[in-house]
Every structure is written in C-alpha cells, then in structure tokens.
Design an enzyme around this catalytic site. Structure first.
Site, PDB file in Angstrom:
ATOM      1  N   TYR A   1      47.222  13.226  69.824  1.00 27.79           N
ATOM      2  CA  TYR A   1      47.581  14.207  69.130  1.00 27.79           C
ATOM      3  C   TYR A   1      46.621  15.549  69.216  1.00 27.79           C
ATOM      4  CZ  TYR A   1      51.783  14.105  66.190  1.00 27.79           C
ATOM      5  OH  TYR A   1      52.997  14.313  65.739  1.00 27.79           O
TER       6      TYR A   1
ATOM      7  N   GLU B   1      47.605  19.284  67.871  1.00 26.80           N
ATOM      8  CA  GLU B   1      48.445  20.331  67.691  1.00 26.80           C
ATOM      9  C   GLU B   1      47.428  21.608  67.642  1.00 26.80           C
ATOM     10  OE1 GLU B   1      49.768  19.623  63.505  1.00 26.80           O
ATOM     11  OE2 GLU B   1      51.384  18.956  64.064  1.00 26.80           O
TER      12      GLU B   1
ATOM     13  N   ASP C   1      64.949  33.799  82.729  1.00 28.84           N
ATOM     14  CA  ASP C   1      65.038  32.044  82.790  1.00 28.84           C
ATOM     15  C   ASP C   1      65.061  31.648  84.196  1.00 28.84           C
ATOM     16  OD1 ASP C   1      65.483  29.448  82.638  1.00 28.84           O
ATOM     17  OD2 ASP C   1      66.804  29.639  81.062  1.00 28.84           O
TER      18      ASP C   1
ATOM     19  N   THR D   1      62.130  25.619  83.301  1.00 27.98           N
ATOM     20  CA  THR D   1      61.628  24.133  83.325  1.00 27.98           C
ATOM     21  C   THR D   1      60.577  23.766  84.393  1.00 27.98           C
ATOM     22  OG1 THR D   1      63.622  23.775  84.909  1.00 27.98           O
ATOM     23  CG2 THR D   1      64.111  23.481  82.504  1.00 27.98           C
TER      24      THR D   1
ATOM     25  N   LYS E   1      62.915  20.754  87.978  1.00 29.67           N
ATOM     26  CA  LYS E   1      63.941  20.882  88.738  1.00 29.67           C
ATOM     27  C   LYS E   1      63.423  21.153  90.254  1.00 29.67           C
ATOM     28  CE  LYS E   1      67.081  22.506  85.280  1.00 29.67           C
ATOM     29  NZ  LYS E   1      66.659  23.000  84.060  1.00 29.67           N
TER      30      LYS E   1
ATOM     31  N   ARG F   1      58.932  16.522  83.497  1.00 27.92           N
ATOM     32  CA  ARG F   1      60.099  17.208  82.608  1.00 27.92           C
ATOM     33  C   ARG F   1      59.444  17.920  81.686  1.00 27.92           C
ATOM     34  NH1 ARG F   1      65.192  16.491  82.246  1.00 27.92           N
ATOM     35  NH2 ARG F   1      65.057  15.107  83.844  1.00 27.92           N
TER      36      ARG F   1
END
Ligand SMILES: Cc1ncc(COP(=O)(O)O)c(C=O)c1O
Length: 414
Positions: free
Chosen positions: A53, A55, A198, A224, A227, A233
């Site tokens: 973790y 954050e 984008d 992203t 691709k 991902r």
C-alpha cells in the site's frame, strides 16, 4: 515474447487462465486496443508489488515502507517524461478512464462545458458520453467526422463558437487519420477553452515520431499504457504547467483513486524502458506499414475503407456496403474462424452501436507476434472470403485451417 502455462492450486482459475492463453495463441487478434506484453512487463506486473500500500506520491506517502516502491514510481515518471518530452507525469491512474476523470477535474470545475468527439464517430465514453461520468457531471456537446470519416476542423470551430466549451477533448478510439493538435489548439484558444489530448491509441506512434505530438498544444495529455505503448494495463497523465500538475496529482489521489497499483506501475516502467529503445521505433514503423498494406489489400477487393485508408495503426471497413451484412454478423463470422475484431459504427451509421455497419481492424497485436506485409495480405484474403461466405459453414470451416496455417510460425506458447 513466449508465455508459459500457469500452475495454481486453484484449479478452476488455473484452467480458465490457461484456456485464455490458448485462445490468445490460436486466434488472430485484430482488436486495435489490445497487444501482447513482453515477458519482462508480465513478470513485473505479476510481482509481489501487489502486496504494498502507498497512498500518496514518492517521498510523501501515508504509509511506511515505501522506499522501494518510491524508486519504481520515480523511474516510471522519469522514463515517461523522457518519452514524451514533458515536465510532469502522473503514472498512477488505474486505467485510461481514471486518467481522463482526473485530467478533466484538474482542468475545469464540475458542471462546466465539455466538447468532445462523438462516440459513434470514433470518440470515447469519457469524452462526454451521457452514461459516463463525463456526461453526467459535465455539460457535454459533440463534434463528429464528415461523411467520408475525416475530422472537419472548420466545422469543429463552428460548433465550438456556438457551444463555447470550457474544455475541448481531442483523441479517439477509432479514427484512422492524423489528428491535427495545432488546429485543435487554435480552436480552443479562439473560444477560451482548455485542450485535453487523449492519445490512448496513438501513444506508441507519437513516441516513435510517427504521429505529431500534442505536447506544446494540449494543456493536458492522457493515455492508456497497454495499447500501442505495449505496457501493463493502466493510464497516465502528462503536462508542462506546474499549477495544473498539482491539481492533477490531487485529483488522482485523493480525488478519484486510493492506493496506487505498484505492480502495474512497475509494468508500466518496464514498458517505458522498452519504448525508449530503437527496436520499439522499428516496431511502431512496422505497425503503421502493416496497417497501410492491410487497408490497401481490402481496397483491392473492392471493400470500402472509411476515410479511404489509414495514417496510423487501425482502420474501419464498411461491411454493410461491401458485403451486405452488419458489423455484428461480420464480427461473429470472424470469431467462428478464430479472428477477433470489434464491430464499429461508420459515419452516419443507420445501425445502433450494438449492431453497427462496420468493423474496426488494428495491427499492433499481430505486429508484435511477427506478422509482416505478407501475412496481412493473406489475412485480408481470408477475411474477405469469410465475410463473402458468412452463411456457408463449409467454406468457414476450411478457413479455420487457413488461419491456423497462417499462425503456425507465430506461436506464443513456451
Ligand atoms: C481514446 C481512449 N481513451 C480512453 C480509453 C479508456 O481506457 P481504459 O479502458 O483503460 O479505461 C480508451 C480505451 O479504449 C480509449 O480508446
């Protein structure tokens, strides 16, 4: 890249993963947004980093024990900044959609106006679509493509003057022509709007210098990473303005997300390292060349390619006017012979998005597997035969053999 079958105590999941591996190996993958990651990216993504973790951001976490994940996140950031030549990068978005939500919030207040590309014309849900957060929390309007499938910048400027948006979004999921970011910037400036680019689909081409970069034109750039970039991902956000950068960080965490996915960030970092190599540029060139040859081969069979060809890694064919069938039947027919595509709307489509009159074809995934022009020419012959004979089971059965012959030299099973 070669993948091993997985072994798990959990046999149900082991079986399904291995079946999916077999499917990936036995099918020709033409979904323009999919790719095959390197073994290095896969290893990093499947690592123990999933246990951690953290954050917050490197050096400013709400958890202890982050000294090593800080190193990983900083490397990912630095590599991405180098790839796109930008001053600021956030590598935490869990997906392209999360990247867009944080980027939009960093640029405009809630309830303000967005002008995006229509979904049916090739845009994305997060560019203002009514059932998405972007259409729910913001007031959205749309521009489209002309009847030939090209962006008409004069028309977009006209719509912008009428709508007076606070934010214009450019970038697409199914647009085969170069996007003129300079023109979009001029339109945005003419109405006092911010510009978000984008580049989810064309990121790899931009990195390789095969598509103009939005850097210097767009206030914020999102993408992203899975691709054409061929990474783990996820999503990323970039910009050059330190004030906007602060807002982006704030909107990614605590705005829209909680703990970062460090295994995914490591997979992105490894992929960015790969994207900095000459081999990656060669790969992108091959993607574009294959797409041109592929589109051209369809045209030789008299098939209508939307916009008349392609400048990038994908294109859409009009199966309604070319074969007399809709996109749904076309994609289901190709699935029967182990070829995977998306059904896709065409300009002024009379069919719904669930049926469509076209299919979208992309070359990134099969280029990764080693397909060259020769294979794409043979693939066009197979697809053309299948769509002409969509209701002839005998011919379709014989085409399954042609697909498996074509794939013989391109096995991905270790
Ligand atoms: C242009 C564009 N933006 C954003 C996204 C969203 O990415 P994700 O599916 O990772 O949320 C996509 C995905 O297809 C896309 O094509």
């Amino acid at each position: 890249m070669k993948y091993k079958k997985i072994e798990l105590e959990d046999k149900e999941i082991e079986k399904a993963i291995n079946k999916e591996l077999e499917r990936q190996n036995n099918h020709i993958e033409l979904i323009a947004s999919e790719n095959f990651v390197s073994n290095e990216v896969l290893k990093a993504t499947g690592s123990i980093l999933t246990n951690k973790y953290g954050e917050g951001y490197p050096g400013k976490r709400y958890y202890d024990g982050c000294e090593h994940v800080d190193v990983i996140e900083n490397i990912a950031i630095e590599r991405l900044k180098k790839l796109f030549n930008v001053n600021f990068a956030n590598v935490q978005p869990h997906s392209g959609s999360s990247a867009n939500s944080a980027a939009i919030a960093a640029l405009i207040e809630k309830g303000k106006k967005i002008l995006g590309m229509k979904l049916e014309a090739g845009g994305h849900l997060t560019h203002g679509y009514s059932i998405n957060f972007s259409g729910y929390f913001y007031e959205s309007s749309f521009y489209s493509v002309d009847e030939n499938g090209w962006l008409d910048y004069e028309e977009i400027a006209k719509i912008a003057k009428e709508v007076k948006p606070d934010l214009i979004i450019c970038g697409a999921s199914a647009y085969s022509r170069t996007i003129d970011f300079k023109k979009f910037k001029e339109i945005a400036d003419s109405v006092g709007a911010k510009l978000l680019a984008d580049v989810a689909h064309i990121a790899g081409l931009i990195v390789a210098g095969l598509h103009v970069s939005p850097v210097g034109y767009a206030d914020v750039i999102t993408s992203t990473t899975h691709k054409t970039l061929r990474g783990a991902r996820g999503g990323v956000i970039m910009c050059n303005d330190p004030t906007i950068a602060k807002k982006i960080d704030k909107w990614v965490f605590p705005g829209y997300q909680g703990g970062p996915l460090f295994h995914s960030i490591a997979g992105k970092a490894v992929a960015f390292g790969e994207a900095l190599t000459k081999e990656f540029n060669e790969y992108q060139k091959e993607i574009v060349l294959n797409a041109k040859v592929f589109a051209n081969s369809f045209q030789k069979f008299g098939v209508k390619v939307i916009s008349g060809g392609t400048d990038n890694h994908l294109f859409t064919i009009d199966v309604k006017s070319s074969y007399g069938i809709n996109g749904k039947i076309a994609s289901e027919t190709l699935q029967k012979i182990n070829i995977t595509v998306n059904k896709n709307t065409i300009p002024n489509d009379s069919e719904s998005p669930f049926v469509t009159s076209g299919i979208r074809l992309g070359t990134p995934a099969m280029t990764t597997r080693g397909f060259k022009e020769k294979e794409f020419i043979e693939l066009t012959r197979i697809i053309n035969e299948a769509l002409k004979n969509y209701n002839n089971e005998k011919i379709l059965n014989s085409l399954i053999n042609d697909v498996s012959n074509l794939l013989k030299e391109f096995n991905i099973l270790q």
